[in-house]
Design a protein around this motif. Structure first.
Motif, PDB file in Angstrom:
ATOM      1  N   TYR A   1      38.236  38.421  37.000  1.00 19.52           N
ATOM      2  CA  TYR A   1      38.913  39.703  37.182  1.00 19.52           C
ATOM      3  C   TYR A   1      39.086  40.426  35.847  1.00 19.52           C
ATOM      4  O   TYR A   1      38.905  41.649  35.763  1.00 19.52           O
TER       5      TYR A   1
ATOM      6  N   TYR B   1      45.503  44.937  45.710  1.00 18.02           N
ATOM      7  CA  TYR B   1      45.543  45.847  44.569  1.00 18.02           C
ATOM      8  C   TYR B   1      45.050  47.202  45.071  1.00 18.02           C
ATOM      9  O   TYR B   1      44.459  47.294  46.149  1.00 18.02           O
TER      10      TYR B   1
ATOM     11  N   HIS C   1      51.356  42.673  40.112  1.00 18.43           N
ATOM     12  CA  HIS C   1      50.467  41.579  40.448  1.00 18.43           C
ATOM     13  C   HIS C   1      49.308  41.531  39.454  1.00 18.43           C
ATOM     14  O   HIS C   1      49.218  42.348  38.533  1.00 18.43           O
TER      15      HIS C   1
ATOM     16  N   ASP D   1      36.707  34.401  46.801  1.00 16.57           N
ATOM     17  CA  ASP D   1      37.632  34.511  45.678  1.00 16.57           C
ATOM     18  C   ASP D   1      36.886  34.505  44.354  1.00 16.57           C
ATOM     19  O   ASP D   1      35.682  34.243  44.305  1.00 16.57           O
TER      20      ASP D   1
ATOM     21  N   ARG E   1      41.658  33.482  42.656  1.00 17.16           N
ATOM     22  CA  ARG E   1      42.454  34.330  43.532  1.00 17.16           C
ATOM     23  C   ARG E   1      41.544  35.222  44.387  1.00 17.16           C
ATOM     24  O   ARG E   1      40.462  35.615  43.964  1.00 17.16           O
TER      25      ARG E   1
ATOM     26  N   ASN F   1      46.074  38.586  48.472  1.00 18.19           N
ATOM     27  CA  ASN F   1      46.575  39.421  47.388  1.00 18.19           C
ATOM     28  C   ASN F   1      45.935  40.805  47.442  1.00 18.19           C
ATOM     29  O   ASN F   1      44.758  40.936  47.796  1.00 18.19           O
TER      30      ASN F   1
ATOM     31  N   PHE G   1      41.467  38.831  46.152  1.00 15.62           N
ATOM     32  CA  PHE G   1      42.114  40.147  46.123  1.00 15.62           C
ATOM     33  C   PHE G   1      41.357  41.127  47.008  1.00 15.62           C
ATOM     34  O   PHE G   1      40.124  41.186  46.980  1.00 15.62           O
TER      35      PHE G   1
END
Length: 313
Positions: free
Chosen positions: A253, A172, A184, A247, A214, A170, A216
């Motif tokens: 996050y 960003y 996202h 992760d 997750r 993923n 990122f």
């Protein structure tokens, strides 16, 4: 344009105006290439004839296929037909046009959505097509699997073709989408927490219980990996994860964004909302063997992304 000893190499970046494409174009290594990235108004990737003509006319040395209809859980659930058909069409058109014009190298940017759901280990490239996909983004995943397999088949029938697939975790970063209905996770969190701060709200909602994990990576780091791969695509494995190899929980996050913004409110959990896979962590063994790791920490990446978001407001 270069000289007779060092002619300029030509690269076509699809999706050149998206988040990944813009980060590729901003990277310092882009200056050593002649970069082609026509906007959609000039080249519709869903038009196979137009794509084939473009490749024949411009004869790139390399194609970086970064285009796609992308979005988070909400967007995928709302438009499963679009996420399957549009991504399937453009992937087929771009890769086949390059193959038929004998473009020597292509880097296909896939997605970790291709991996089976509910695996209890870091996701290895060999796991693809070995189990059920996550239903919330199945259409997108299927389209990416087809493009990846098409590159594999091309190499089988033309071994000299350096058609490789990079599978980012993923992403960003700068040029991201910040609309919670289409974005996202990380940009959606930034928008939600920033709004709460500006509106004087002391509570932000989180889908699920915040425990799903997750991985990122800052988009500029992916660009760094792609340009490194562009120097010698044939040296890459046929498929390779590109990720952090670590992760965090969704709640982590939210807390990281709140800390950078200076928001001291609380989080409320909506347990009736979908959260997708419980964990999606990539195995980066092949990437490490290739000799690369992402240089940007989560905090620095989030801070840079927040600055970009606030500049656009």
């Amino acid at each position: 344009m270069g000289d007779t000893l060092h002619p300029t190499r030509r690269v076509w970046i699809t999706g050149g105006n998206g988040m990944v494409g813009r980060n590729l174009r901003e990277h310092a290594r882009a200056r050593s290439w002649e970069v082609l990235c026509p906007p959609r108004s000039e080249l519709d990737l869903a038009d196979d004839g137009a794509v084939a003509r473009f490749v024949r006319d411009h004869r790139p040395d390399l194609v970086i296929h970064a285009a796609g209809q992308v979005g988070g859980i909400q967007a995928n659930i709302a438009d499963p037909v679009g996420f399957l058909v549009h991504n399937l069409d453009i992937g087929r058109n771009v890769i086949m046009a390059a193959f038929e014009a004998e473009v020597p190298a292509l880097l296909n940017l896939a997605s970790s959505c291709m991996y089976p759901r509910n695996r209890d280990h870091a996701l290895r490239e060999s796991d693809i097509m070995t189990g059920e996909l996550e239903p919330t983004n199945e259409g997108y995943a299927l389209a990416k699997i087809v493009a990846t397999r098409l590159c594999d088949y091309i190499v089988r029938v033309r071994p000299s073709a350096a058609y490789r697939t990079l599978i980012p975790c993923n992403l960003y970063g700068r040029h991201d989408k910040f609309d919670p209905a289409a974005s996202h996770l990380v940009p959606a969190i930034i928008a939600k927490v920033d709004k709460a701060m500006r509106d004087g709200e002391d509570e932000v909602e989180i889908w699920g219980d915040g425990s799903a994990r997750r991985e990122f990576m800052y988009a500029a780091d992916l660009a760094d990996a792609v340009w490194r791969a562009a120097e010698d695509p044939a040296a890459l494995p046929q498929m390779m994860n590109v990720g952090v190899g670590d992760d965090h929980s969704i709640l982590d996050y939210y807390r990281a964004v709140a800390e950078v913004l200076g928001w001291a409110g609380r989080f409320r959990f909506d347990l009736d909302r979908p959260v997708g896979m419980q964990r999606k962590l990539s195995d980066v063994s092949r990437q490490r063997a290739w000799g690369w790791s992402p240089p940007t920490s989560l905090r620095h990446g989030i801070a840079a992304t927040i600055r970009f978001y606030q500049q656009q407001a």
